[in-house]
Design an enzyme around this catalytic site. Structure first.
Site, PDB file in Angstrom:
ATOM      1  N   SER A 129      11.708   1.041  11.267  1.00 42.56           N
ATOM      2  CA  SER A 129      12.675   0.550  10.297  1.00 42.56           C
ATOM      3  C   SER A 129      13.838  -0.192  10.968  1.00 42.56           C
ATOM      4  O   SER A 129      14.652  -0.787  10.284  1.00 42.56           O
ATOM      5  CB  SER A 129      13.196   1.695   9.435  1.00 42.56           C
ATOM      6  OG  SER A 129      13.481   2.813  10.208  1.00 42.56           O
ATOM      7  N   HIS A 148       7.234  -2.536   7.772  1.00 44.85           N
ATOM      8  CA  HIS A 148       8.241  -1.535   7.409  1.00 44.85           C
ATOM      9  C   HIS A 148       7.993  -1.067   5.981  1.00 44.85           C
ATOM     10  O   HIS A 148       8.327  -1.755   5.010  1.00 44.85           O
ATOM     11  CB  HIS A 148       9.645  -2.136   7.561  1.00 44.85           C
ATOM     12  CG  HIS A 148      10.732  -1.174   7.213  1.00 44.85           C
ATOM     13  ND1 HIS A 148      11.977  -1.572   6.802  1.00 44.85           N
ATOM     14  CD2 HIS A 148      10.764   0.188   7.199  1.00 44.85           C
ATOM     15  CE1 HIS A 148      12.718  -0.503   6.543  1.00 44.85           C
ATOM     16  NE2 HIS A 148      12.001   0.562   6.777  1.00 44.85           N
ATOM     17  N   GLU A 161       8.286  -4.691   4.116  1.00 43.99           N
ATOM     18  CA  GLU A 161       8.855  -5.750   4.959  1.00 43.99           C
ATOM     19  C   GLU A 161       7.840  -6.052   6.054  1.00 43.99           C
ATOM     20  O   GLU A 161       7.448  -5.140   6.799  1.00 43.99           O
ATOM     21  CB  GLU A 161      10.165  -5.274   5.599  1.00 43.99           C
ATOM     22  CG  GLU A 161      11.403  -5.594   4.790  1.00 43.99           C
ATOM     23  CD  GLU A 161      12.684  -5.175   5.511  1.00 43.99           C
ATOM     24  OE1 GLU A 161      13.601  -5.990   5.611  1.00 43.99           O
ATOM     25  OE2 GLU A 161      12.777  -4.018   5.977  1.00 43.99           O
ATOM     26  N   ASN A 182      17.640  -2.967   6.009  1.00 41.08           N
ATOM     27  CA  ASN A 182      18.527  -2.008   6.677  1.00 41.08           C
ATOM     28  C   ASN A 182      19.710  -2.695   7.355  1.00 41.08           C
ATOM     29  O   ASN A 182      20.775  -2.104   7.517  1.00 41.08           O
ATOM     30  CB  ASN A 182      17.732  -1.160   7.674  1.00 41.08           C
ATOM     31  CG  ASN A 182      16.952  -0.067   6.957  1.00 41.08           C
ATOM     32  OD1 ASN A 182      17.203   0.204   5.787  1.00 41.08           O
ATOM     33  ND2 ASN A 182      15.990   0.538   7.626  1.00 41.08           N
TER      34      ASN A 182
END
Ligand code: 3H9
Length: 696
Positions: A407, A428, A440, A478
Site C-alpha cells: 500500500s 494495491h 490501484e 494513501n
C-alpha cells in the site's frame, strides 16, 4: 433518415429493430426512429401487431447519458412511450441483454413483454442521481405493487428475467431465437393492454402506504442526503392520489429537478470516470497475457481476501504460506468469508464447496511454477517482501506476472530483488479485498506494457474498478489520505474534536468519519509509519502528537477496544472518549494553543482543500493520469460519496477559484502545509477546471 432503427414486415408483424451499438442507448436518432417506424406500422393495414427488439448485445440500456446536460431534441422519450402505449395495434417488447432505464420503460409502456431467459431488466437511474423519467415510476408499481417497484428503483440493481416474470413484469420467457419467439407471441395477442390502466396492485391502500413508509425508513439510513430516492418515493406515493397523467407530470418535474442537481452531475461523472479509468496507454498498446491461474503468497486478511475475489472470478488459486500451521490458518481465513455468507443465506454450502475446489494451499514455492500470475500479500516490510520476490524469481515460469500488494512501498525496491523487474507491478487491493471495488494498479517505469495490461484484465475478471497509479509513495490514494489526515490532525489540535470532524464527514455523505476509520484499520499502523519517518521528517513541518499519545496508552482502535473512540463490550460503533479529549486539551495547552471552534462547513472546506491540493500535486507529478482517476480512487476506495462525484469533480462544482482562495487564506497560517499546488494556480489563471484536464 436514420439507420439506427429499421422496420421490416414479417408477414403481418412489423418488427422495429434498434441498432445503436454498443448498448442501443436511446439518443435522438433512436427515439425519432422508433416513433417514425411506429406510425408507419400503425397506419399499415397489412400489420396486425408490432414487435420492438434490439439488435446486437442488448435491448436499449437506457437513455443516452451523453445527451444529458444538453438541449435534448424532440421527440422526448416519454412522448415516444406514450405513442407506444396508445398504439391501436398490440406492441410486444422483446428483451435481451440488459433492458435498463428508458429501455425498460419502453417495455413497460408496451402492451406485452417477452424476454430471453438470460435477460436482465431494471431501473438503475438512482445510480445516476435520477429517477425513471419516462413513466417508470408510474407504470412499474401498477404492474408489480409498491414494495417490489420501490426495491427495483431504490436499489437500482437489475433483476433476472425470471424474477421479473414472477413479479408480473414479463409475460413470457424464451430461450434461443428471441425474434422468432416474439413474432409468434405477437401473432397470438389480439388486443392492446395498457399498463397505465392497470390498478389491480393499488387496491390495498394501507399495505401500499406501509411499503412506502418502509422504503422511507430504509433511505433515511442507507441513502441519507440523496435527493433522487426521496423523489422516487414521492412519485410512487402520487399513484394513490393522482390519476396517471398527473403522476406523470410530477415524475417529469422530479426528473428535471434531479437532472439539474449537483448530485446527478456527480454521479454521471462517476459513471464515465469509472469506465475511463480502465483505458490506459499500456492496455491500448499491448494485449494482456493469458491469465488462467493465480498464486497468492500470504494467507492473512489481505491474502485471503484477494484469494476469495479470485475464486469468485473463477480463477484457481494456489496460496503459499511459510508452514503447515500458517497455511491451515490461510485456508481457514478463506473459508471464514464463505461461511459467513452461508450463515447469512447468501450462498449455499454446495456453492462454497464448489469454489473451494479451485483453492490449493501449499508451503512449497515450487507449486507456483506453473501459475500465470503471483500476487504477494505478506507483511508490509520491504525486507520481507524482497525475500519473497527473490524466492519467486527462482521458481516462477518465464512470462508469469509478479505483483506486490503493497500500500506504500516503492515497487522498484521490491522488483530489484528479481532478475525480471519489467515483469513486476503493484496491485494495491483495499481491505476487505473481496468486497472493496478499488484496485490501484501501480506501474513502475520498467513494467512491460503487456504486464500492465494483464493487471487490468485481472481487475476486470475480479470485477474491480482499476485505477492506474504511478510508483510514488502511497500511490494515489494513501498519498492524498496522508495529506488530509494531517489536515484533520491540525484542526484537532487547533480546537475541533475528532467527533466534530467525523460528524462533519458523515453529514457530507461519508459512511464513516476519518477517526472511526483509523480505529477500524488499527492506529498502530500509522504509528509505526510515523516512527519510521521521524528521522527524515522536515523540521519545518507542523507535527501533531495526538495519535501518538493515544497509541502510547496501547489504544490501537477497535481491536483493543479503544482508540479515538471507546468500544464498550466489543461494540463496533464507538462512543466518545473524555480521556481522548483530555489528551488533546493537554497537548494544546503544552503548545500554548487557544482552541477555536470550527463549524462543520469550515471543517469540510479545509479537509477538501487539503485533498484537492494534494490531488493536484499527484497530477502534476504524473502519479495519476487524470483528475477523474483520483475521483474513482476516492469513491471506490475511501468512501467519498459517489453522489458528489469525487474530490476533483466536487472542486469543479464548488469552484476551483474559490478553493484556491481558501488555500491561499490557510497558507497565511501555515505556508509549508498549505503551499498551493502550481497546477491549481495555473489552472485557475487559465480559467480551466479539472474537467478540462480530463478531456485533455
Ligand atoms: C435513463 O434511462 C433515464 C430515463 O429513465 C428517462 C429519460 C427521459 N448512454 O458499461 P460498459 C456506454 S438514464 C450512453 O463498459 P458493460 C459506456 O459509457 C440511463 N452510453 O459495458 C461504454 O462506453 P465506452 C439508465 C452508455 O457491458 C459502453 O457503453 N441506464 C450508456 O460492462 C459500454 O458500457 C443506465 O444507467 C448509456 N445509457 O455494461 C445503464 N450505457 O465503451 C447504464 C453504457 O466508450 N449502463 N454506455 O467506455 C450500464 O449499466 C452498463 O453500461 C451496461 C453494460 C450494464 C448497460
Amino acid at each position: 433518415m436514420f439507420d439506427q432503427v429499421t422496420r421490416t414486415n414479417e408477414q403481418n408483424i412489423a418488427v422495429i429493430e434498434i441498432n445503436n451499438p454498443p448498448v442501443n442507448a436511446l439518443g435522438y436518432a433512436v427515439r425519432k426512429g422508433i416513433l417514425d417506424c411506429l406510425k408507419v406500422a400503425e397506419a399499415d393495414d397489412a400489420v396486425t401487431a408490432i414487435v420492438i427488439i434490439g439488435s446486437g448485445r442488448t435491448f436499449p440500456a437506457g437513455a443516452d447519458i451523453t445527451e444529458f446536460g444538453t438541449v435534448m431534441k424532440e421527440p422526448h422519450l416519454p412522448e415516444v412511450i406514450d405513442h407506444i402505449e396508445s398504439c391501436s395495434k398490440p406492441v410486444v417488447a422483446a428483451l435481451h441483454g440488459t433492458a435498463l432505464g428508458g429501455g425498460f420503460e419502453i417495455a413497460l409502456g408496451s402492451h406485452y413483454r417477452i424476454a430471453d431467459a438470460n435477460a436482465r431488466v431494471g431501473l438503475p437511474e438512482v445510480h445516476l442521481g435520477l429517477l425513471p423519467g419516462a413513466g417508470g415510476t408510474q407504470r412499474l408499481p401498477r404492474l408489480c405493487g409498491a414494495a417490489f417497484a420501490l426495491d427495483v428503483m431504490l436499489k437500482g440493481t437489475p433483476i433476472s428475467a425470471k424474477a421479473a416474470k414472477d413479479a408480473g413484469l414479463i409475460d413470457r420467457i424464451t430461450k434461443g431465437d428471441l425474434r422468432r419467439a416474439a413474432i409468434t407471441f405477437a401473432n397470438e395477442v389480439r388486443t392492446v393492454r395498457k399498463t397505465c390502466d392497470e390498478t389491480s396492485q393499488l387496491k390495498d391502500h394501507a399495505a401500499y402506504r406501509a411499503d412506502l413508509a418502509a422504503a422511507h425508513k430504509m433511505i433515511t439510513t442507507r441513502m441519507k442526503g440523496q435527493i433522487a430516492p426521496l423523489k422516487i418515493i414521492a412519485c410512487v406515493e402520487a399513484i394513490l392520489e393522482k390519476p396517471f397523467h398527473e403522476g406523470r407530470q410530477l415524475e417529469r418535474q422530479c426528473f428535471m429537478d434531479c437532472m439539474a442537481s449537483d448530485q446527478s452531475k456527480g454521479m454521471i461523472h462517476a459513471f464515465f470516470a469509472e469506465r475511463s479509468s480502465a483505458k490506459v496507454p499500456e492496455a491500448s498498446r499491448a494485449e494482456p497475457r493469458i491469465l488462467e491461474t493465480l498464486g497468492v503468497v500470504g494467507g492473512g486478511t489481505m491474502g485471503a481476501g484477494i484469494t476469495v475475489a479470485a475464486l469468485n472470478g473463477g480463477l484457481p488459486v494456489t496460496m503459499i504460506e511459510r508452514d503447515t500451521e500458517s497455511i491451515a490458518r490461510g485456508r481457514g481465513n478463506v473459508e471464514k468469508v464463505y461461511d459467513r455468507l452461508v450463515a447469512k443465506g447468501r450462498m449455499t454450502t454446495n456453492e462454497k464447496n464448489t469454489l473451494m475446489t479451485l483453492y490449493t494451499g501449499s508451503t512449497n514455492y515450487n507449486d507456483l511454477s506453473n501459475v500465470d500470475m503471483v500476487i504477494e500479500a505478506v507483511f508490509e516490510r520491504l525486507d520481507v517482501k524482497r525475500a519473497v520476490f527473490e524466492k519467486l524469481d527462482k521458481v516462477i515460469k518465464p512470462g508469469a506476472v509478479l505483483a506486490s500488494n503493497t500500500s506504500y512501498l516503492n515497487i522498484d525496491s521490491i522488483s530489484s530483488a528479481t532478475k525480471r523487474p519489467d515483469q513486476v507491478i503493484g496491485l494495491h487491493f483495499f481491505s476487505p479485498a473481496n468486497i472493496m471495488k478499488l484496485l490501484e494498479i501501480v506501474v513502475p517505469e520498467q513494467a512491460a506494457d503487456d504486464v500492465v495490461a494483464t493487471g487490468f484484465s485481472l481487475a476486470k475478471r475480479l470485477r474491480k474498478v482499476p485505477v492506474r497509479a504511478g510508483n510514488a509513495t502511497g500511490f494515489i490514494g494513501n498519498r492524498i489520505l496522508g495529506k488530509y489526515g494531517v489536515c484533520a490532525a491540525h484542526m484537532m489540535e487547533d480546537g475541533a474534536t475528532p467527533y466534530e470532524i467525523d460528524n462533519a464527514l458523515l453529514d457530507f455523505g461519508y459512511p464513516m468519519g476519518i477517526h472511526a476509520m483509523y480505529d477500524l484499520a488499527g492506529l498502530d499502523i500509522g504509528w509505526d509509519n510515523r516512527k519510521a519517518a521521524a528521522p527524515t521528517r522536515d523540521p519545518d513541518t507542523r507535527y501533531v502528537t495526538i495519535a501518538d499519545r493515544i497509541c502510547e496508552n496501547g489504544w490501537f482502535g477497535q481491536k483493543t477496544g479503544r482508540g479515538f473512540y471507546i468500544y464498550k463490550d466489543g461494540a463496533r460503533r464507538g462512543s466518545h472518549d473524555p480521556e481522548v479529549l483530555s489528551i488533546i486539551a493537554d497537548i494544546r495547552s503544552k503548545k500554548g494553543i487557544t482552541p477555536k471552534s470550527f463549524s462543520a462547513t469550515e471543517i469540510m472546506e479545509r479537509y477538501l482543500a487539503a485533498m484537492v491540493n494534494e490531488g493536484c500535486e499527484v497530477l502534476r507529478e504524473g502519479v495519476a493520469l487524470k483528475p477523474s482517476d483520483i475521483d474513482v480512487t476516492f469513491v471506490y476506495g475511501y468512501g467519498f460519496p459517489r453522489y458528489r462525484g469525487g474530490p476533483m469533480k466536487y472542486a469543479d462544482m464548488y469552484g476551483v477559484q474559490k478553493m484556491l482562495t481558501n488555500i491561499q487564506k490557510y497558507e497565511k497560517e501555515d505556508p509549508v502545509f498549505w503551499k498551493p499546488s502550481q497546477l491549481l494556480v495555473d489552472m485557475v489563471a487559465q480559467g480551466k477546471e479539472f474537467e478540462d484536464l480530463n478531456k485533455g
